[in-house]
Design an enzyme around this catalytic site. Structure first.
Site, PDB file in Angstrom:
ATOM      1  N   LYS A 173       0.870  -1.181   0.000  1.00  0.00           N
ATOM      2  CA  LYS A 173       0.000   0.000   0.000  1.00  0.00           C
ATOM      3  C   LYS A 173       0.908   1.233   0.000  1.00  0.00           C
ATOM      4  O   LYS A 173       1.447   1.638   1.028  1.00  0.00           O
ATOM      5  CB  LYS A 173      -0.914   0.019   1.236  1.00  0.00           C
ATOM      6  CG  LYS A 173      -2.107   0.893   0.998  1.00  0.00           C
ATOM      7  CD  LYS A 173      -2.336   2.049   1.902  1.00  0.00           C
ATOM      8  CE  LYS A 173      -1.479   3.127   2.278  1.00  0.00           C
ATOM      9  NZ  LYS A 173      -1.525   4.348   1.519  1.00  0.00           N
ATOM     10  N   GLU A 248       9.884   2.196  10.258  1.00  0.00           N
ATOM     11  CA  GLU A 248      10.913   3.192   9.905  1.00  0.00           C
ATOM     12  C   GLU A 248      10.218   4.538   9.967  1.00  0.00           C
ATOM     13  O   GLU A 248       9.383   4.848   9.115  1.00  0.00           O
ATOM     14  CB  GLU A 248      11.428   2.959   8.477  1.00  0.00           C
ATOM     15  CG  GLU A 248      12.129   1.641   8.262  1.00  0.00           C
ATOM     16  CD  GLU A 248      13.483   1.564   8.910  1.00  0.00           C
ATOM     17  OE1 GLU A 248      14.023   2.621   9.314  1.00  0.00           O
ATOM     18  OE2 GLU A 248      14.008   0.453   9.041  1.00  0.00           O
ATOM     19  N   CYS A 282      14.082  11.505   5.640  1.00  0.00           N
ATOM     20  CA  CYS A 282      13.935  11.139   7.056  1.00  0.00           C
ATOM     21  C   CYS A 282      15.246  11.295   7.806  1.00  0.00           C
ATOM     22  O   CYS A 282      15.244  11.579   8.992  1.00  0.00           O
ATOM     23  CB  CYS A 282      13.391   9.725   7.176  1.00  0.00           C
ATOM     24  SG  CYS A 282      14.230   8.565   6.115  1.00  0.00           S
ATOM     25  N   GLU A 382      10.020  17.491  13.575  1.00  0.00           N
ATOM     26  CA  GLU A 382      10.488  17.168  12.228  1.00  0.00           C
ATOM     27  C   GLU A 382       9.751  18.096  11.259  1.00  0.00           C
ATOM     28  O   GLU A 382       8.528  18.045  11.152  1.00  0.00           O
ATOM     29  CB  GLU A 382      10.157  15.711  11.910  1.00  0.00           C
ATOM     30  CG  GLU A 382      10.635  15.304  10.547  1.00  0.00           C
ATOM     31  CD  GLU A 382      10.367  13.837  10.251  1.00  0.00           C
ATOM     32  OE1 GLU A 382       9.223  13.396  10.421  1.00  0.00           O
ATOM     33  OE2 GLU A 382      11.303  13.144   9.834  1.00  0.00           O
TER      34      GLU A 382
HETATM   35  P1  NDP Z   1       2.538   9.226   6.741  1.00  0.00           P
HETATM   36  O1  NDP Z   1       2.788   8.557   8.019  1.00  0.00           O
HETATM   37  O2  NDP Z   1       1.477  10.215   6.658  1.00  0.00           O
HETATM   38  O3  NDP Z   1       2.206   8.145   5.613  1.00  0.00           O
HETATM   39  C1  NDP Z   1       3.024   7.017   5.381  1.00  0.00           C
HETATM   40  C2  NDP Z   1       2.151   5.900   4.837  1.00  0.00           C
HETATM   41  O4  NDP Z   1       1.268   5.486   5.864  1.00  0.00           O
HETATM   42  C3  NDP Z   1       1.266   6.308   3.676  1.00  0.00           C
HETATM   43  O5  NDP Z   1       1.135   5.217   2.804  1.00  0.00           O
HETATM   44  C4  NDP Z   1      -0.035   6.621   4.360  1.00  0.00           C
HETATM   45  O6  NDP Z   1      -1.145   6.479   3.508  1.00  0.00           O
HETATM   46  C5  NDP Z   1      -0.061   5.555   5.427  1.00  0.00           C
HETATM   47  N1  NDP Z   1      -0.905   5.858   6.585  1.00  0.00           N
HETATM   48  C6  NDP Z   1      -1.301   7.058   7.069  1.00  0.00           C
HETATM   49  N2  NDP Z   1      -2.069   6.882   8.165  1.00  0.00           N
HETATM   50  C7  NDP Z   1      -2.145   5.546   8.372  1.00  0.00           C
HETATM   51  C8  NDP Z   1      -2.821   4.732   9.344  1.00  0.00           C
HETATM   52  N3  NDP Z   1      -3.563   5.262  10.321  1.00  0.00           N
HETATM   53  N4  NDP Z   1      -2.691   3.389   9.241  1.00  0.00           N
HETATM   54  C9  NDP Z   1      -1.951   2.831   8.276  1.00  0.00           C
HETATM   55  N5  NDP Z   1      -1.333   3.539   7.318  1.00  0.00           N
HETATM   56  C10 NDP Z   1      -1.413   4.888   7.373  1.00  0.00           C
HETATM   57  O7  NDP Z   1       3.954   9.773   6.294  1.00  0.00           O
HETATM   58  P2  NDP Z   1       4.323  10.594   4.984  1.00  0.00           P
HETATM   59  O8  NDP Z   1       3.922   9.846   3.752  1.00  0.00           O
HETATM   60  O9  NDP Z   1       3.838  11.965   5.185  1.00  0.00           O
HETATM   61  O10 NDP Z   1       5.928  10.514   5.026  1.00  0.00           O
HETATM   62  C11 NDP Z   1       6.681  11.370   5.751  1.00  0.00           C
HETATM   63  C12 NDP Z   1       7.136  10.741   7.053  1.00  0.00           C
HETATM   64  O11 NDP Z   1       7.786   9.501   6.810  1.00  0.00           O
HETATM   65  C13 NDP Z   1       8.146  11.576   7.770  1.00  0.00           C
HETATM   66  O12 NDP Z   1       7.844  11.638   9.142  1.00  0.00           O
HETATM   67  C14 NDP Z   1       9.457  10.833   7.558  1.00  0.00           C
HETATM   68  O13 NDP Z   1      10.436  11.077   8.497  1.00  0.00           O
HETATM   69  C15 NDP Z   1       9.009   9.432   7.539  1.00  0.00           C
HETATM   70  N6  NDP Z   1       9.964   8.620   6.804  1.00  0.00           N
HETATM   71  C16 NDP Z   1      10.769   7.757   7.499  1.00  0.00           C
HETATM   72  C17 NDP Z   1      11.728   7.021   6.856  1.00  0.00           C
HETATM   73  C18 NDP Z   1      12.576   6.055   7.600  1.00  0.00           C
HETATM   74  O14 NDP Z   1      13.118   5.175   6.975  1.00  0.00           O
HETATM   75  N7  NDP Z   1      12.711   6.159   8.881  1.00  0.00           N
HETATM   76  C19 NDP Z   1      11.927   7.126   5.426  1.00  0.00           C
HETATM   77  C20 NDP Z   1      11.031   8.041   4.772  1.00  0.00           C
HETATM   78  C21 NDP Z   1      10.079   8.749   5.475  1.00  0.00           C
HETATM   79  P3  NDP Z   1      -1.717   7.684   2.578  1.00  0.00           P
HETATM   80  O15 NDP Z   1      -0.643   8.690   2.423  1.00  0.00           O
HETATM   81  O16 NDP Z   1      -2.032   6.998   1.316  1.00  0.00           O
HETATM   82  O17 NDP Z   1      -2.910   8.176   3.276  1.00  0.00           O
END
Ligand code: NDP
Length: 475
Positions: A173, A248, A282, A382
């Site tokens: 997803k 992550e 990140c 962040e």
């Molecule tokens: P989000 O947490 O908003 O979204 C990440 C994924 O989770 C998306 O596919 C999103 O779906 C999904 N999602 C959102 N809410 C839920 C839920 N309640 N249950 C299950 N899935 C959910 O993050 P962003 O996409 O905004 O990415 C940015 C963040 O990711 C930053 O905080 C960054 O630091 C972190 N990150 C961490 C990395 C690491 O390796 N540590 C690497 C890259 C990013 P949808 O968007 O389709 O609604």
């Protein structure tokens, strides 16, 4: 204006199928703000169908030989290579990263990840002996992979490649914000002839289909990359079925510059490490921790370095900085810049206004604050935008204390003239990967976070082992 491409089917059980969920998500070009594609808003029923397909495919896939799986992974890597220009252009438009960097990083890393997974299968020992026991490593089962938008294909590849290599089946997803690359990957996987049900793609809203996947009783493991907020929720819903959870998450990474460092190099490198992908990284080194007596010098070098990051269109020219991914993200980042100003941080360059001549597109000025202190919001949160905080310290112990004064522990940097001194300080920082004097990113090295930056490790052997269960046969 170029056309809007409609991706109107999901990839489930080896076929492109019509979604049960109604409605679509619009995907925008981050530089023009125009809609460039639509993808389905899948429903819980679509997740159920994908999980059922993955479950059914598991016995045969988990019984394949290492060589068979390596063959498929190598084919997928070659498929990514063949379509790399298209992928780089797509991600440059979806995410806003300058095209030449998107090519190198956003496409180069996923290609490498599939290649590495294939190679690891050659050398990895799935069976070892401990006394009278034979210890065997077996695939976990059905893996639910949930991924973000910032390095969209890389985050997908870091999960899908090792999960398949280990013999698991996968339901992916991806983020609704940058999903086109995931559809291209599904096309590549279909062309590689992977057996039906081994890889499935469902798009949809995180709180709906993401939660359904994490909670699903037939999913054995959920591997999530994204915000700490959503990661906590994924853990919560996954706990009802006590499945394996890998997370992550976010970061607020420190970059400690010690007094014997090469300041010209360390500060300029640090600015670049904060601004990569417009700060939407990140591991971005967002808190530059510097000796107070050298603050003026640091500020001067940092401002000069930031001037080299003039924002420009990601697919035209060779700027190092494109727009942010979306209007939501742009407004969020501008809000943090305003908060920095309101809370009394010293604004050295940048600010809340759009960069000159770039009123269209989700651009934010490269921004630097100095004299940032731990009580300020910009020290703690962040930001995920091109915003650097310079934090002064008086002693080396204080520098380490400031570095660790965060709920996160994903990454960090240390610079010193004496490499042993740098390594000693790096060992004191509570984070999963630390660059010592600008040490290069390593695709084989374990990647992941301490504290609220996550659970588990991705990449290389450690990443493969995330997707394996361990069984002891007492002989
Ligand atoms: P989000 O947490 O908003 O979204 C990440 C994924 O989770 C998306 O596919 C999103 O779906 C999904 N999602 C959102 N809410 C839920 C839920 N309640 N249950 C299950 N899935 C959910 O993050 P962003 O996409 O905004 O990415 C940015 C963040 O990711 C930053 O905080 C960054 O630091 C972190 N990150 C961490 C990395 C690491 O390796 N540590 C690497 C890259 C990013 P949808 O968007 O389709 O609604």
């Amino acid at each position: 204006m170029r056309g809007v491409k409609a991706y109107d089917q999901l990839y489930i059980d080896g076929k492109w199928v019509n979604p049960v969920g109604e409605g679509v998500f619009e995907v925008t070009d981050s530089a023009s703000e125009e809609v460039i594609a639509t993808v389905p808003q899948g429903a819980v029923d679509d997740i159920d169908a994908a999980v059922a397909a993955a479950r059914a495919a598991f016995p045969a896939w988990s019984a394949t030989t290492k060589d068979e799986r390596a063959g498929y992974l190598a084919k997928i890597s070659a498929g990514l290579d063949e379509r790399s220009d298209e992928l780089a252009n797509t991600i440059a438009r979806e995410v806003g990263m300058p095209l030449f960097l998107a090519n190198l990083i956003q496409v180069g890393l996923p290609k490498a990840n599939f290649g590495v997974a294939a190679q690891l299968l050659d050398s990895y020992e799935f069976e070892t002996t401990v006394g009278n026991s034979l210890v065997v490593r077996e695939p976990v089962g059905v893996v639910g992979a949930i991924t973000p938008w910032n390095y969209p294909l890389h985050q997908i590849a870091l999960k899908v490649a090792p999960a398949l290599a280990a013999g698991n089946t996968v339901v992916l997803k991806p983020s609704e914000v940058a999903p086109i690359n995931a559809f291209i990957l599904a096309e590549i996987i279909a062309a590689a002839g992977l057996p039906a049900g081994v890889f499935n793609l469902v798009t949809g809203a995180g709180p709906v289909v993401g939660e359904a996947l994490a909670a699903h009783p037939d999913v054995d493991m959920v591997s999530f990359t994204g915000s700490t907020r959503a990661g906590k929720r994924v853990s919560e819903v996954a706990s009802a079925t006590v499945k394996k959870v890998a997370l992550e998450l976010g970061g607020k990474s420190p970059n400690v510059i010690l007094d014997d460092a090469d300041f010209a190099k360390a500060v300029a490198d640090g600015v670049g490490k904060c601004y990569l992908n417009s700060g939407q990284t990140c591991t971005a080194l967002t808190r530059m921790i510097v000796p107070r007596e050298r603050l003026a010098e640091v500020e001067e070098i940092a401002v000069a370095a930031a001037a080299k990051f003039a924002p420009a269109h990601p697919t035209e020219g060779k700027s190092m900085l494109g727009p942010l991914v979306s209007d939501v993200q742009r407004e969020r980042v501008r809000g943090f810049i305003q908060t920095g100003i309101d809370e009394g941080a010293k604004l050295l360059t940048g600010g809340v206004d759009a960069p000159d001549g770039l009123d269209q597109g989700y651009y934010v000025q490269p921004t630097i604050f100095s004299e940032v202190t731990p009580d300020m919001t910009i020290f703690r949160e962040e930001i995920f935008g091109p915003v650097l905080s310079i934090v002064p310290y008086d002693t080396e112990d204080e520098a380490v204390e400031l570095a660790n004064d965060t709920i996160y522990g994903l990454a960090g940097g240390v610079w010193a003239g004496d490499a042993d001194r740098a390594k000693a300080v790096a060992r004191r920082i509570r984070a999963g990967q630390i660059e010592v004097n600008g040490g290069a990113f390593n695709v084989m090295a374990p990647f992941g976070g301490y504290k609220q930056s996550g659970l588990g490790r991705e990449a290389g052997t450690f990443g493969l082992e995330e997707f394996l269960e361990v069984k002891s046969l007492q002989l």
